[in-house]
Design a protein around this motif. Structure first.
Motif, PDB file in Angstrom:
ATOM      1  N   ARG A   5      -0.915   9.043 -14.230  1.00  0.00           N
ATOM      2  CA  ARG A   5      -1.885  10.340 -14.427  1.00  0.00           C
ATOM      3  C   ARG A   5      -2.174  10.085 -15.953  1.00  0.00           C
ATOM      4  O   ARG A   5      -3.258  10.627 -16.139  1.00  0.00           O
ATOM      5  CB  ARG A   5      -0.791  11.565 -14.354  1.00  0.00           C
ATOM      6  N   ASN A   6      -1.429   9.804 -16.924  1.00  0.00           N
ATOM      7  CA  ASN A   6      -2.040   9.628 -18.232  1.00  0.00           C
ATOM      8  C   ASN A   6      -2.311   8.313 -18.786  1.00  0.00           C
ATOM      9  O   ASN A   6      -2.379   7.984 -19.934  1.00  0.00           O
ATOM     10  CB  ASN A   6      -0.686  10.286 -19.210  1.00  0.00           C
ATOM     11  N   TRP A  23       0.734  -1.189   0.084  1.00  0.00           N
ATOM     12  CA  TRP A  23       0.060   0.008   0.126  1.00  0.00           C
ATOM     13  C   TRP A  23       0.848   1.413   0.097  1.00  0.00           C
ATOM     14  O   TRP A  23       0.503   2.389  -0.618  1.00  0.00           O
ATOM     15  CB  TRP A  23      -1.064  -0.112   0.952  1.00  0.00           C
ATOM     16  N   ILE A  24       1.972   1.336   0.955  1.00  0.00           N
ATOM     17  CA  ILE A  24       2.876   2.296   0.665  1.00  0.00           C
ATOM     18  C   ILE A  24       3.589   2.460  -0.505  1.00  0.00           C
ATOM     19  O   ILE A  24       3.797   3.652  -1.134  1.00  0.00           O
ATOM     20  CB  ILE A  24       3.980   2.213   1.638  1.00  0.00           C
ATOM     21  N   TYR A  25       3.921   1.430  -1.275  1.00  0.00           N
ATOM     22  CA  TYR A  25       4.509   1.438  -2.517  1.00  0.00           C
ATOM     23  C   TYR A  25       3.449   1.893  -3.694  1.00  0.00           C
ATOM     24  O   TYR A  25       3.808   2.549  -4.488  1.00  0.00           O
ATOM     25  CB  TYR A  25       4.772  -0.078  -2.924  1.00  0.00           C
ATOM     26  N   SER A  26       2.268   1.600  -3.537  1.00  0.00           N
ATOM     27  CA  SER A  26       1.141   2.083  -4.269  1.00  0.00           C
ATOM     28  C   SER A  26       0.908   3.539  -4.098  1.00  0.00           C
ATOM     29  O   SER A  26       0.622   4.550  -5.081  1.00  0.00           O
ATOM     30  CB  SER A  26      -0.047   1.398  -4.221  1.00  0.00           C
ATOM     31  N   THR A  68       1.204   6.411  -6.910  1.00  0.00           N
ATOM     32  CA  THR A  68       0.313   7.589  -7.294  1.00  0.00           C
ATOM     33  C   THR A  68       0.645   8.954  -7.090  1.00  0.00           C
ATOM     34  O   THR A  68       0.426   9.833  -8.011  1.00  0.00           O
ATOM     35  CB  THR A  68      -1.221   7.121  -6.441  1.00  0.00           C
ATOM     36  N   ALA A  69       1.126   9.183  -6.119  1.00  0.00           N
ATOM     37  CA  ALA A  69       1.841  10.470  -5.715  1.00  0.00           C
ATOM     38  C   ALA A  69       2.858  10.827  -6.730  1.00  0.00           C
ATOM     39  O   ALA A  69       2.829  12.074  -6.879  1.00  0.00           O
ATOM     40  CB  ALA A  69       2.474  10.491  -4.233  1.00  0.00           C
ATOM     41  N   CYS A 101      -5.073   0.804 -10.129  1.00  0.00           N
ATOM     42  CA  CYS A 101      -3.738   0.940  -9.556  1.00  0.00           C
ATOM     43  C   CYS A 101      -3.789   2.096  -8.728  1.00  0.00           C
ATOM     44  O   CYS A 101      -2.985   1.993  -7.636  1.00  0.00           O
ATOM     45  CB  CYS A 101      -2.775   1.230 -10.720  1.00  0.00           C
ATOM     46  N   ARG A 102      -4.410   3.132  -8.944  1.00  0.00           N
ATOM     47  CA  ARG A 102      -4.346   4.246  -8.166  1.00  0.00           C
ATOM     48  C   ARG A 102      -5.042   4.054  -6.658  1.00  0.00           C
ATOM     49  O   ARG A 102      -6.074   3.441  -6.613  1.00  0.00           O
ATOM     50  CB  ARG A 102      -5.267   5.567  -8.694  1.00  0.00           C
ATOM     51  N   THR A 103      -4.433   4.585  -5.600  1.00  0.00           N
ATOM     52  CA  THR A 103      -4.973   4.439  -4.421  1.00  0.00           C
ATOM     53  C   THR A 103      -5.925   5.464  -3.964  1.00  0.00           C
ATOM     54  O   THR A 103      -6.786   5.300  -3.151  1.00  0.00           O
ATOM     55  CB  THR A 103      -3.888   4.808  -3.255  1.00  0.00           C
ATOM     56  N   ASP A 104      -6.274   6.533  -4.862  1.00  0.00           N
ATOM     57  CA  ASP A 104      -7.337   7.450  -4.555  1.00  0.00           C
ATOM     58  C   ASP A 104      -8.521   7.133  -5.555  1.00  0.00           C
ATOM     59  O   ASP A 104      -9.491   8.079  -5.514  1.00  0.00           O
ATOM     60  CB  ASP A 104      -6.704   8.883  -5.081  1.00  0.00           C
ATOM     61  N   LYS A 105      -8.510   5.901  -6.223  1.00  0.00           N
ATOM     62  CA  LYS A 105      -9.622   5.568  -7.013  1.00  0.00           C
ATOM     63  C   LYS A 105     -10.837   4.705  -6.286  1.00  0.00           C
ATOM     64  O   LYS A 105     -11.640   4.481  -6.995  1.00  0.00           O
ATOM     65  CB  LYS A 105      -9.048   5.179  -8.264  1.00  0.00           C
ATOM     66  N   ALA A 106     -10.315   4.092  -5.283  1.00  0.00           N
ATOM     67  CA  ALA A 106     -11.458   3.126  -4.657  1.00  0.00           C
ATOM     68  C   ALA A 106     -12.579   3.924  -4.008  1.00  0.00           C
ATOM     69  O   ALA A 106     -13.652   3.054  -4.063  1.00  0.00           O
ATOM     70  CB  ALA A 106     -10.630   2.445  -3.501  1.00  0.00           C
ATOM     71  N   TYR A 107     -12.299   4.958  -3.554  1.00  0.00           N
ATOM     72  CA  TYR A 107     -13.469   5.965  -2.835  1.00  0.00           C
ATOM     73  C   TYR A 107     -13.819   4.896  -1.881  1.00  0.00           C
ATOM     74  O   TYR A 107     -15.234   5.417  -1.442  1.00  0.00           O
ATOM     75  CB  TYR A 107     -14.469   6.234  -3.734  1.00  0.00           C
ATOM     76  N   ILE A 108     -13.283   4.270  -0.825  1.00  0.00           N
ATOM     77  CA  ILE A 108     -14.047   3.552   0.099  1.00  0.00           C
ATOM     78  C   ILE A 108     -13.889   4.386   1.501  1.00  0.00           C
ATOM     79  O   ILE A 108     -15.076   4.620   2.124  1.00  0.00           O
ATOM     80  CB  ILE A 108     -13.277   2.271   0.466  1.00  0.00           C
TER      81      ILE A 108
END
Length: 230
Positions: free
Chosen positions: A198-199, A185-188, A192-193, A208-215
């Protein structure tokens, strides 16, 4: 248990027509019920040190309920999610009632004498192979995260299980999944950061992005707290 608690709703709720908020609510409910069942199990049940959680054995029957024609005809996604959830809850109540009756009536003890490891191993194998076509392609959706996670779990659980970082506590043997999830998760987050995805196409970003789960962002307690703060 932590993996199944998040993975099962993430897999099933979108098929039911649920939104990200519905997925977060299902995960919260499963966490609460798992904790409640664990307390009942350890205090009044067999009192074994076991954590009760979701089971992949029910995924295939639930998928059949989700794909029922009467539920698929509901056009509104939220209404279809509500009706599908009610149908699943009713089916699980009936199934669990049968298990309670067979358990407390000691019928299961009579049946267990007939079952042998030679007969149970194929049954467990069929459940796992039935979910293979749904679970393993999800790893392939983001190879740069899924493959390191798979290799790390195998390495930590199989080759480092006898390594003791603390005195007389085999940390790698008891907590391999939690350790590997934290590392990956830290690696992900770093990927992402840094803008690696991005593209990239939207399906790749979702996997793959950690900010796309919206949980977490759509969880009711967090949303209500943010609303009050504003």
């Amino acid at each position: 248990m932590l993996g199944t608690t998040v993975m099962i709703p993430s897999l099933l709720v979108p098929y039911m027509g649920g939104s990200n908020r519905d997925k977060a609510c299902v995960i919260q409910t499963l966490l609460f019920v798992s904790g409640l069942n664990t307390l009942l199990q350890t205090l009044f049940g067999t009192r074994l040190p076991a954590v009760v959680g979701g089971s992949f054995a029910y995924v295939m029957p639930i998928l059949y309920i989700i794909n029922d024609s009467s539920l698929q005809r509901i056009t509104d996604h939220h209404d279809r999610f509500i009706h599908t959830m009610r149908a699943i809850q009713g089916a699980l109540i009936v199934a669990s009632s049968i298990q309670i009756v067979t358990g407390y009536s000691q019928l299961w003890g009579l049946f267990s004498r007939v079952f042998s490891p030679l007969g149970m191993a194929p049954a467990i194998g069929l459940v796992g192979l039935g979910l293979f076509q749904r679970g393993f392609p999800m790893v392939g959706n983001c190879v740069e995260i899924g493959l390191p996670m798979l290799l790390l779990v195998i390495g930590v659980s199989q080759y480092l299980k006898h390594t003791k970082l603390l005195k007389d506590i085999p940390v790698f043997e008891r907590f391999p999944l939690l350790i590997c999830i934290s590392i990956i998760w830290i690696y992900s987050i770093i990927l992402t950061a840094s803008g690696t995805y991005r593209n990239r196409p939207e399906p790749t970003q979702t996997s793959c992005r950690t900010d796309k789960a919206y949980i977490i962002s759509t969880a009711p307690w967090l949303v209500s707290y943010s609303y009050k703060a504003e």
